[in-house]
Design a protein around this motif. Sequence first.
Motif, PDB file in Angstrom:
ATOM      1  N   PHE A  57      24.119 -52.708  -2.982  1.00 38.87           N
ATOM      2  CA  PHE A  57      24.046 -53.758  -1.967  1.00 38.87           C
ATOM      3  C   PHE A  57      25.457 -54.204  -1.571  1.00 38.87           C
ATOM      4  O   PHE A  57      25.748 -54.384  -0.385  1.00 38.87           O
ATOM      5  N   LEU A  58      26.334 -54.373  -2.558  1.00 38.34           N
ATOM      6  CA  LEU A  58      27.692 -54.824  -2.260  1.00 38.34           C
ATOM      7  C   LEU A  58      28.481 -53.780  -1.464  1.00 38.34           C
ATOM      8  O   LEU A  58      29.321 -54.127  -0.633  1.00 38.34           O
ATOM      9  N   ARG A  59      28.223 -52.506  -1.713  1.00 41.10           N
ATOM     10  CA  ARG A  59      28.878 -51.471  -0.907  1.00 41.10           C
ATOM     11  C   ARG A  59      28.428 -51.572   0.546  1.00 41.10           C
ATOM     12  O   ARG A  59      29.217 -51.437   1.469  1.00 41.10           O
ATOM     13  N   GLU A  60      27.141 -51.819   0.736  1.00 45.74           N
ATOM     14  CA  GLU A  60      26.580 -51.884   2.087  1.00 45.74           C
ATOM     15  C   GLU A  60      26.841 -53.222   2.776  1.00 45.74           C
ATOM     16  O   GLU A  60      26.725 -53.316   3.994  1.00 45.74           O
ATOM     17  N   HIS A  61      27.164 -54.254   1.989  1.00 43.97           N
ATOM     18  CA  HIS A  61      27.406 -55.603   2.530  1.00 43.97           C
ATOM     19  C   HIS A  61      28.682 -56.174   1.925  1.00 43.97           C
ATOM     20  O   HIS A  61      28.634 -57.106   1.113  1.00 43.97           O
ATOM     21  N   PRO A  62      29.836 -55.626   2.293  1.00 42.31           N
ATOM     22  CA  PRO A  62      31.089 -56.124   1.714  1.00 42.31           C
ATOM     23  C   PRO A  62      31.260 -57.612   2.027  1.00 42.31           C
ATOM     24  O   PRO A  62      30.923 -58.062   3.117  1.00 42.31           O
ATOM     25  N   GLY A  63      31.740 -58.353   1.050  1.00 40.85           N
ATOM     26  CA  GLY A  63      31.942 -59.783   1.239  1.00 40.85           C
ATOM     27  C   GLY A  63      30.680 -60.609   1.088  1.00 40.85           C
ATOM     28  O   GLY A  63      30.634 -61.770   1.489  1.00 40.85           O
ATOM     29  N   ALA A  64      29.652 -60.018   0.481  1.00 37.48           N
ATOM     30  CA  ALA A  64      28.411 -60.765   0.245  1.00 37.48           C
ATOM     31  C   ALA A  64      28.663 -61.844  -0.807  1.00 37.48           C
ATOM     32  O   ALA A  64      29.573 -61.731  -1.632  1.00 37.48           O
ATOM     33  N   ARG A  65      27.855 -62.879  -0.751  1.00 34.60           N
ATOM     34  CA  ARG A  65      27.918 -63.957  -1.738  1.00 34.60           C
ATOM     35  C   ARG A  65      26.789 -63.764  -2.751  1.00 34.60           C
ATOM     36  O   ARG A  65      25.860 -62.987  -2.517  1.00 34.60           O
ATOM     37  N   VAL A  66      26.865 -64.474  -3.853  1.00 38.51           N
ATOM     38  CA  VAL A  66      25.788 -64.439  -4.845  1.00 38.51           C
ATOM     39  C   VAL A  66      24.471 -64.811  -4.180  1.00 38.51           C
ATOM     40  O   VAL A  66      23.434 -64.185  -4.431  1.00 38.51           O
ATOM     41  N   ALA A  67      24.496 -65.804  -3.305  1.00 39.65           N
ATOM     42  CA  ALA A  67      23.272 -66.225  -2.614  1.00 39.65           C
ATOM     43  C   ALA A  67      22.675 -65.096  -1.767  1.00 39.65           C
ATOM     44  O   ALA A  67      21.451 -64.988  -1.641  1.00 39.65           O
ATOM     45  N   ASP A  68      23.520 -64.241  -1.208  1.00 36.63           N
ATOM     46  CA  ASP A  68      23.034 -63.105  -0.418  1.00 36.63           C
ATOM     47  C   ASP A  68      22.313 -62.097  -1.315  1.00 36.63           C
ATOM     48  O   ASP A  68      21.265 -61.562  -0.938  1.00 36.63           O
ATOM     49  N   ARG A  95      35.471 -61.242  -7.682  1.00 43.17           N
ATOM     50  CA  ARG A  95      35.139 -62.414  -6.868  1.00 43.17           C
ATOM     51  C   ARG A  95      36.405 -62.803  -6.109  1.00 43.17           C
ATOM     52  O   ARG A  95      37.475 -62.871  -6.696  1.00 43.17           O
ATOM     53  N   GLN A  96      36.232 -63.069  -4.827  1.00 46.65           N
ATOM     54  CA  GLN A  96      37.349 -63.483  -3.988  1.00 46.65           C
ATOM     55  C   GLN A  96      37.009 -64.835  -3.367  1.00 46.65           C
ATOM     56  O   GLN A  96      35.833 -65.123  -3.099  1.00 46.65           O
ATOM     57  N   ALA A  97      38.018 -65.636  -3.120  1.00 50.54           N
ATOM     58  CA  ALA A  97      37.799 -66.940  -2.504  1.00 50.54           C
ATOM     59  C   ALA A  97      37.141 -66.757  -1.135  1.00 50.54           C
ATOM     60  O   ALA A  97      37.499 -65.848  -0.380  1.00 50.54           O
ATOM     61  N   ASN A  98      36.173 -67.610  -0.847  1.00 51.65           N
ATOM     62  CA  ASN A  98      35.492 -67.596   0.448  1.00 51.65           C
ATOM     63  C   ASN A  98      36.223 -68.560   1.375  1.00 51.65           C
ATOM     64  O   ASN A  98      36.161 -69.768   1.172  1.00 51.65           O
ATOM     65  N   PRO A  99      36.923 -68.047   2.382  1.00 48.96           N
ATOM     66  CA  PRO A  99      37.697 -68.934   3.253  1.00 48.96           C
ATOM     67  C   PRO A  99      36.819 -69.891   4.060  1.00 48.96           C
ATOM     68  O   PRO A  99      37.280 -70.946   4.483  1.00 48.96           O
ATOM     69  N   ALA A 100      35.550 -69.552   4.231  1.00 46.81           N
ATOM     70  CA  ALA A 100      34.644 -70.402   5.014  1.00 46.81           C
ATOM     71  C   ALA A 100      33.955 -71.467   4.174  1.00 46.81           C
ATOM     72  O   ALA A 100      33.399 -72.418   4.719  1.00 46.81           O
ATOM     73  N   ASP A 101      33.966 -71.299   2.841  1.00 50.30           N
ATOM     74  CA  ASP A 101      33.253 -72.243   1.977  1.00 50.30           C
ATOM     75  C   ASP A 101      33.857 -72.183   0.579  1.00 50.30           C
ATOM     76  O   ASP A 101      33.624 -71.225  -0.157  1.00 50.30           O
ATOM     77  N   ARG A 102      34.620 -73.211   0.213  1.00 49.02           N
ATOM     78  CA  ARG A 102      35.291 -73.213  -1.083  1.00 49.02           C
ATOM     79  C   ARG A 102      34.325 -73.243  -2.265  1.00 49.02           C
ATOM     80  O   ARG A 102      34.690 -72.944  -3.384  1.00 49.02           O
ATOM     81  N   ARG A 103      33.066 -73.609  -2.026  1.00 45.33           N
ATOM     82  CA  ARG A 103      32.094 -73.687  -3.122  1.00 45.33           C
ATOM     83  C   ARG A 103      31.539 -72.325  -3.514  1.00 45.33           C
ATOM     84  O   ARG A 103      30.893 -72.196  -4.548  1.00 45.33           O
ATOM     85  N   SER A 104      31.748 -71.323  -2.696  1.00 45.47           N
ATOM     86  CA  SER A 104      31.231 -69.991  -3.027  1.00 45.47           C
ATOM     87  C   SER A 104      32.363 -68.977  -3.013  1.00 45.47           C
ATOM     88  O   SER A 104      33.450 -69.241  -2.519  1.00 45.47           O
ATOM     89  N   SER A 105      32.078 -67.821  -3.556  1.00 43.75           N
ATOM     90  CA  SER A 105      33.058 -66.740  -3.533  1.00 43.75           C
ATOM     91  C   SER A 105      32.403 -65.505  -2.918  1.00 43.75           C
ATOM     92  O   SER A 105      31.176 -65.394  -2.855  1.00 43.75           O
ATOM     93  N   LEU A 106      33.235 -64.616  -2.472  1.00 40.14           N
ATOM     94  CA  LEU A 106      32.781 -63.353  -1.899  1.00 40.14           C
ATOM     95  C   LEU A 106      32.926 -62.269  -2.957  1.00 40.14           C
ATOM     96  O   LEU A 106      33.891 -62.269  -3.722  1.00 40.14           O
ATOM     97  N   LEU A 107      31.972 -61.375  -2.999  1.00 37.50           N
ATOM     98  CA  LEU A 107      31.966 -60.313  -4.000  1.00 37.50           C
ATOM     99  C   LEU A 107      32.377 -58.991  -3.367  1.00 37.50           C
ATOM    100  O   LEU A 107      31.985 -58.689  -2.239  1.00 37.50           O
TER     101      LEU A 107
END
Length: 165
Positions: A57-68, A95-107
């Motif tokens: 899923f992460l390969r197909e959706h780069p920058g997905a969040r845990v919620a995704d 995990r990378q910082a999510n520039p749009a939402d500091r409460r979540s991270s991008l995977l």
Amino acid sequence: MASSTLYAVAYKTDGIADLQGFFADLVRCETRLYNALNDRLRERHEIVTSQFEFLRFLREHPGARVADLAAEFAIGVGATSKSADRLEKQGWIVRQANPADRRSSLLALTDDGSQLLDAAEATFIAGLSELVQGALDQSTTTAVARALRRLRSALERDQVGSPTG
């Protein structure tokens, strides 16, 4: 109307659609396929099916969040976060910082995660092909895949079975 006809033809008990039989077969097939593929992936790549699915899923959706991930797999955010922690500990994701939402991270997949996924995917596809093609011909597989895609789409559209937490 057509979908209820499908069930009535495939599962008939005294002229009444046997949806319980349909459900039992669906769940048992999923469980057996999942377990068989899990065993192969663990033996050959030291990874389990759920980890393989997350990486794919992460390969197909780069920058997905845990919620995704949680939404895609219809599991709770807490369980998804713990699974992501295990993948991160193995060095397969970061995990990378999510520039749009500091409460979540991008995977994101790491290079090791991508290499593992490529190798595991070959095992997964070969195993699934062997298991399915040994029991179903191509036209039946196509029809079943189409029916399951429609059912999944309807369930997801109506948010049936989505976890509450």
